[in-house]
Design a protein around this motif. Structure first.
Motif, short mmCIF file in Angstrom:
data_model
loop_
_atom_site.label_atom_id
_atom_site.label_comp_id
_atom_site.label_asym_id
_atom_site.label_seq_id
_atom_site.Cartn_x
_atom_site.Cartn_y
_atom_site.Cartn_z
N ASP A 710 -55.28 -23.20 -7.02
CA ASP A 710 -54.11 -24.09 -7.02
C ASP A 710 -54.53 -25.55 -6.81
OD1 ASP A 710 -52.45 -21.97 -7.43
OD2 ASP A 710 -51.96 -21.68 -5.31
N ILE A 711 -55.50 -25.75 -5.92
CA ILE A 711 -55.97 -27.12 -5.68
C ILE A 711 -56.66 -27.67 -6.92
CG2 ILE A 711 -57.57 -28.50 -4.31
CD1 ILE A 711 -57.05 -26.57 -1.98
N ASP A 712 -57.51 -26.85 -7.53
CA ASP A 712 -58.23 -27.31 -8.73
C ASP A 712 -57.30 -27.53 -9.92
OD1 ASP A 712 -60.67 -27.31 -7.43
OD2 ASP A 712 -61.11 -25.22 -7.96
N ASP A 713 -56.21 -26.77 -10.02
CA ASP A 713 -55.32 -26.87 -11.17
C ASP A 713 -54.24 -27.92 -11.01
OD1 ASP A 713 -56.77 -24.83 -12.23
OD2 ASP A 713 -55.31 -23.25 -11.81
N TRP A 714 -54.09 -28.48 -9.80
CA TRP A 714 -53.01 -29.45 -9.59
C TRP A 714 -53.33 -30.76 -10.30
CZ3 TRP A 714 -51.76 -34.19 -7.64
CH2 TRP A 714 -50.40 -34.42 -7.36
N ASN A 715 -52.34 -31.28 -11.00
CA ASN A 715 -52.49 -32.55 -11.74
C ASN A 715 -51.41 -33.52 -11.31
OD1 ASN A 715 -54.74 -31.78 -13.41
ND2 ASN A 715 -53.32 -30.49 -14.57
N LEU A 716 -51.78 -34.78 -11.26
CA LEU A 716 -50.85 -35.83 -10.86
C LEU A 716 -49.86 -36.10 -12.00
CD1 LEU A 716 -50.33 -37.94 -8.59
CD2 LEU A 716 -51.75 -39.50 -9.91
N PRO A 717 -48.55 -36.07 -11.73
CA PRO A 717 -47.57 -36.37 -12.79
C PRO A 717 -47.77 -37.80 -13.30
CG PRO A 717 -46.51 -35.30 -10.93
CD PRO A 717 -47.90 -35.64 -10.49
N LYS A 718 -47.58 -37.93 -14.60
CA LYS A 718 -47.78 -39.25 -15.21
C LYS A 718 -46.63 -40.18 -14.90
CE LYS A 718 -50.50 -37.42 -19.05
NZ LYS A 718 -50.62 -37.30 -20.52
N GLY A 719 -46.98 -41.45 -14.72
CA GLY A 719 -45.98 -42.48 -14.53
C GLY A 719 -45.39 -42.53 -13.15
N LYS A 720 -46.01 -41.86 -12.16
CA LYS A 720 -45.48 -41.86 -10.80
C LYS A 720 -46.54 -42.36 -9.82
CE LYS A 720 -41.94 -38.30 -11.21
NZ LYS A 720 -41.39 -37.05 -10.63
N LYS A 721 -46.03 -43.11 -8.84
CA LYS A 721 -46.92 -43.53 -7.78
C LYS A 721 -47.14 -42.38 -6.81
CE LYS A 721 -46.10 -47.50 -5.96
NZ LYS A 721 -45.39 -48.61 -5.29
N CYS A 722 -48.24 -42.44 -6.12
CA CYS A 722 -48.52 -41.34 -5.19
C CYS A 722 -49.18 -41.89 -3.94
CB CYS A 722 -49.40 -40.30 -5.84
SG CYS A 722 -51.07 -40.86 -6.22
N GLY A 723 -48.93 -41.16 -2.84
CA GLY A 723 -49.56 -41.48 -1.57
C GLY A 723 -50.52 -40.36 -1.20
N VAL A 724 -50.21 -39.69 -0.09
CA VAL A 724 -51.02 -38.54 0.30
C VAL A 724 -50.66 -37.37 -0.62
CG1 VAL A 724 -51.59 -36.93 2.16
CG2 VAL A 724 -51.12 -39.32 2.68
N LEU A 725 -51.64 -36.80 -1.28
CA LEU A 725 -51.41 -35.76 -2.28
C LEU A 725 -50.92 -34.49 -1.62
CD1 LEU A 725 -54.57 -36.38 -4.46
CD2 LEU A 725 -52.23 -37.09 -4.94
N PRO A 726 -50.09 -33.70 -2.32
CA PRO A 726 -49.49 -32.49 -1.72
C PRO A 726 -50.52 -31.48 -1.24
CG PRO A 726 -48.34 -33.08 -3.74
CD PRO A 726 -49.53 -33.97 -3.66
N PHE A 727 -51.58 -31.29 -2.01
CA PHE A 727 -52.54 -30.28 -1.58
C PHE A 727 -53.28 -30.69 -0.32
CE2 PHE A 727 -54.56 -32.76 -5.01
CZ PHE A 727 -55.66 -33.28 -4.34
N VAL A 728 -53.35 -32.01 -0.04
CA VAL A 728 -53.95 -32.45 1.22
C VAL A 728 -53.06 -32.06 2.39
CG1 VAL A 728 -54.73 -34.45 2.56
CG2 VAL A 728 -55.18 -34.33 0.10
N LEU A 729 -51.75 -32.30 2.24
CA LEU A 729 -50.82 -31.88 3.28
C LEU A 729 -50.78 -30.36 3.42
CD1 LEU A 729 -47.88 -34.34 2.52
CD2 LEU A 729 -49.58 -34.52 4.34
#
Length: 950
Positions: A710-729
């Motif tokens: 799940d961690i390896d397959d997670w991709n950041l959605p395009k066009g959105k800002k991000c802070g702490v990534l979900p898989f880190v939490l």
């Protein structure tokens, strides 16, 4: 013979040796001229004396009778003397020495035997305690004569005797004779100088002695005559006594014959009486041993096996029957008609009673299994297995009869144990299945309660959470309903409503991570659909702690507690059944004299002390007997066929209900298996739990692999800002939950290994998603997540992740420096270009004090560049830079912004000091300075930071 020996003595005397024995030998066969030589045995005259064997060769007769020693050997080297033959006429013999063999042949057989006998005597005298050589093929009479002569010599030596050996040609004088001779020689000093005078003196002394002897004999003639008269008188008295004895013998002859007849008759009578007594004793013994009372026979045929008194009577009768049948009779008595008929009676009684006992206990087993196989309705929260104390107590009185049956008819004993296992299998199957149904029902009700309690209130915070939770509940419910259809009807409406209420959430967004504890789902510990959070790590922990304190025990703890209760219920049931089987069916003993502590067979002590003693006894019995006894293991397997399957279903149910339950099961089952290994516990349940542990470990490995995927397959959605990534939490939540579960666990190595793999996956995913970010700079994504991850690792202090924590800290510092360098750029661009040119020409070879004479880098050019950057302009540029940093890190805690701003300040001051240093070196005494100082810079950074906080 005497001639050559006297000549040989002359050869040894000058060498201070004395010749003891010698023999003339020949070499060569027929047709050749025989060569004569000699073998001599001599002894040294010095103390201590040592014997030698010499081989002497006679010189050519033309040169006269001269002898020469060819070889000399120490007598101690002699190992064997072989005479070749004890009865034949062979004159050959061998002397086997340590390094050689002397083969020789005597002139006559007598000389050979005489010499070998003398050699045997010499060895006995001079070798002393050293090993004696072996004498073979020599007539024993020669060796005995030699030995007796040797003993005589030794005795004569000790008693002052005279001759050494009377059977040989030469005899050595004894020590006493030698001392007397020395004394006499000393008295006659002239003996050596004048031998004739010495001989004359000896002759005179001898004549004197002879005369004295004659006078002594003549003086004793009268005494001899008197002695002869006494002897004649004594002979007459002896003749008279013999005559009287003959008369007495004639008188006693008649009496002796009469006494002999009387003695024979008395002996016959005694033998007859003895035989009668022995026969009576033997018959009494046989009758006593083969006798079986009428009461015992009646008990075996008609005894009531359902009452205590009947059981006691049948037990006593069965034991008496067994003892009677095991009596060993002599072969003759076993053929008696009465004995044969009695043994037939015993066989018939044994067969009938064994069948009656088998039928009775078989009915008891079937009745017990059928009565308890009826399912009972229990409350869902009743997590208790029925106890069989009363059942075991009612059956234990029959254990003596079972032991008798095991010896009398092993086939029926085995069939009875099979009947018991089949009946108890039905009983335990229904009880354990009902018990597991209540366990699963309790889990399902609590899961539905959690979703109803927290689902609607937290839906805005947990987009996509309840849809997956409800889907897990549906899959668990389907798994559960396969074995109990009533559960599906009971909870289908609740699950359907929950599933329907969350349909819209699926369309909005999906949550990262499919497995979380249900308790944490209801406590606001889930992630938002976006990738931004305004709560810092400390606030998150405090919020979590407050929510846990306000609500009930977390679900992972509830599951762990319940799962422990399940094993705690199964363990005593299995152990008590194991101990009962060992005692009841006598699987490991030949007698049943031992009693279980904590109460007799008829009355159990229910006090805490009695219960504790019974528990220790059961554990000891199980530990000692289960593994080596294959029959016991087979019976336990046949009785509890449902245990392993139900545990496997419960493990699968817990996994479907919540993936994090796999962690709890790994710890709980692992603790029980480790305890069993430490105690060398080979119980049935320990073996089943070992198999279950393998399944749980496989599930745990699958769980870890899915998390990593799940961690390896997670991709950041395009066009959105991000802070702490979900898989880190999610990884933070996983660490917190896992640490609560695995704290002080023996299975720590498993979770530490999973930590490392997940940590590497998180680091890889952060770098990959940072590089793909479009709205947020890659450096910001990296240092924000690395900062959060480093704080998380520092708070948990997991020793296995120390290396990874150092790596994360380095990655964080590197990302911050790269971001600061990229954002700082050149705050004073023209001035920066000017000093870069100065640096280049200095590297080209221009000295620092000569830079000001370059037209392009003159003092006027430097002053013009400095005027373009006033303090006001610098402050305005820093304010713009702070707004950019705040925009990039707006969704994170303010502390991280301050950390970045601090790095910016340090970088700016570093450039300022670099410019000041170049001015001092290249333009000395020019009084050129920047229009703002380091203090001004510090004030700018501080004021900007304070104004933004306000």
């Amino acid at each position: 013979m005497a001639d050559y020996k006297s000549n040989l003595r002359e050869l040894f005397t000058p060498n201070n040796e004395r010749l003891l024995a010698a023999i003339q030998i020949t070499k060569g066969g027929s047709g050749k001229k025989k060569k004569l030589s000699y073998i001599c045995v001599s002894v040294t005259l010095t103390k201590p004396a040592s014997a030698m064997i010499s081989k002497i060769k006679k010189q050519d007769e033309r040169k006269g009778d001269q002898y020469k020693k060819q070889k000399v050997y120490d007598l101690k080297e002699l190992r064997q003397v072989n005479g070749k033959s004890t009865t034949g006429s062979s004159t050959e013999f061998d002397l086997v020495l340590e390094k050689t063999i002397i083969r020789a042949a005597a002139l006559t057989l007598t000389e050979k035997h005489t010499f070998l006998g003398q050699l045997h005597k010499i060895c006995n005298r001079y070798l002393g305690p050293t090993p004696q050589p072996e004498f073979l093929n020599i007539p024993t009479n020669y060796l005995e004569v030699a030995y007796s002569n040797m003993e005589h010599i030794r005795n004569s030596s000790n008693q002052g005797g005279h001759d050494e050996d009377k059977g040989g040609d030469y005899h050595a004088i004894t020590e006493q004779e030698e001392s007397d001779l020395d004394r006499m020689m000393k008295e006659c000093d002239f003996a050596i100088s004048d031998a004739e005078k010495f001989v004359s003196s000896l002759s005179k002394d001898l004549n004197v002695l002879d005369g004295q002897n004659i006078h002594s004999i003549m003086g004793s003639e009268s005494q001899v005559n008197s002695l002869m008269l006494l002897l004649d008188k004594a002979l007459g008295e002896v003749t008279s006594i013999e005559t009287q004895l003959d008369e007495y013998d004639l008188m006693m002859g008649g009496i002796a014959s009469q006494m002999g007849q009387m003695k024979n008759q008395e002996s016959f009578i005694q033998i007859t009486n003895t035989n009668h007594v022995r026969l009576l004793d033997e018959l009494d013994t046989v009758v006593m041993q083969l006798d079986l009372s009428k009461g015992h026979i009646k008990a075996l045929r008609e005894g009531d096996l359902s009452t205590d008194s009947g059981i006691e009577a049948c037990t006593s009768a069965a034991e008496a029957l067994q003892q009677a049948m095991e009596v060993e009779l002599p072969h003759g008595l076993s053929q008696l008609q009465a004995v044969v008929e009695q043994q037939k009676l015993f066989a018939e009684l044994r067969q009938r009673f064994a069948k009656r006992l088998f039928d009775f206990l078989g009915q008891v087993f079937l009745k017990q299994g059928n009565e308890n196989s009826i399912p009972t309705i229990k409350e869902p929260g009743d997590l208790k297995l029925p106890k069989h104390f009363n059942y075991h107590r009612n059956l234990l009185p029959y254990r003596h009869l079972l032991l008798w049956l095991k010896k009398a008819d092993k086939t029926k004993h085995t069939e009875l144990s099979t009947c018991y296992t089949k009946s108890l299998n039905r009983l335990y199957t229904n009880e354990i299945k009902d018990f597991m149904t209540n366990v699963k029902t309790s889990f399902m009700e609590q899961a539905i309660t959690d979703m109803e309690t927290y689902g609607s209130s937290s839906s805005s915070m947990m987009l996509g959470t309840q849809d997956k939770s409800s889907s897990k509940l549906r899959s668990a419910s389907k798994l559960f309903s396969g074995s109990r259809l009533s559960l599906n009807k009971r909870f289908s409406s609740s699950i359907k409503n929950l599933s329907g209420s969350q349909t819209s959430l699926k369309e909005k967004n999906k949550k990262f991570g499919s497995t979380q504890s249900l308790a944490f789902k209801g406590m606001g510990k889930k992630l938002k659909a976006g990738f931004k959070t305004k709560n810092n790590l400390r606030g998150s922990r405090e919020s979590l702690a407050s929510r846990i304190s306000e609500n009930e025990v977390p679900s992972y703890k509830r599951f762990s507690t319940t799962f422990r209760e399940v094993l705690a219920e199964l363990e005593p049931v299995c152990q008590e059944e194991e101990v009962f089987l060992v005692r009841f069916f006598n699987l490991n003993v030949d007698s049943v004299d031992t009693m279980m502590p904590g109460g007799s067979d008829d009355e159990l002590d229910d006090s805490p002390k009695g219960v504790e003693e019974r528990k220790k006894y059961q554990e000891a019995q199980v530990t000692k007997e289960i593994r080596p006894n294959n029959r016991l293991w087979l019976m336990m397997t046949e009785i509890f066929t449902v245990v392993e399957n139900e545990l496997a279903q419960l493990i699968l149910f817990g996994k479907e209900l919540d993936q994090y339950n796999t962690l709890n099961m790994l710890v709980v089952i692992g603790q029980r298996v480790d305890y069993a290994r430490q105690q060398s516990d080979g119980s049935f349940l320990a073996k089943v739990l070992g198999s279950s542990l393998v399944k749980v470990k496989t599930n745990f490995d699958d769980f870890s692999a899915r998390k990593i995927k799940d961690i390896d397959d997670w991709n950041l959605p395009k066009g959105k800002k991000c802070g702490v990534l979900p898989f880190v939490l999610d990884f933070e939540n996983f660490l917190e939950l896992s640490e609560n579960i695995f704290r002080d666990s023996s299975r720590r190595s498993h979770i530490d290994k999973a930590y490392k793999y997940m940590m590497q996956a998180v680091i890889r995913a952060i770098g990959r998603n940072a590089s793909e970010s479009q709205k947020t700079p890659a450096e910001v994504v990296e240092f924000q997540n690395y900062h959060h991850l480093n704080a998380c690792l520092a708070s948990f202090k997991i020793a296995a992740l120390d290396q990874e924590r150092k790596e994360v800290k380095n990655l964080y510092n590197d990302a911050v420096h790269r971001y600061v360098n990229s954002m700082m750029g050149r705050p004073m661009e023209k001035l920066s270009n000017f000093f870069e040119g100065v640096k280049m020409i200095m590297e080209g070879g221009v000295r620092a004090e000569e830079v000001g004479y370059q037209l392009k880098f003159s003092k006027q050019e430097l002053r013009r560049c400095i005027k373009e950057y006033s303090g006001k302009d610098i402050k305005k540029g820093l304010e713009s830079l702070y707004h950019k940093i705040e925009k990039h890190t707006a969704e994170n805690d303010n502390r991280l912004q301050q950390v970045v701003w601090q790095f910016m300040q340090e970088e700016f001051i570093s450039q300022y000091k670099h410019y000041e240093d170049l001015i001092t070196r290249c333009y000395p005494d020019s009084s050129i300075r920047l229009e703002f100082t380091i203090k001004d810079v510090l004030d700018y950074f501080t004021n900007i930071a304070m104004s933004q906080k306000a």
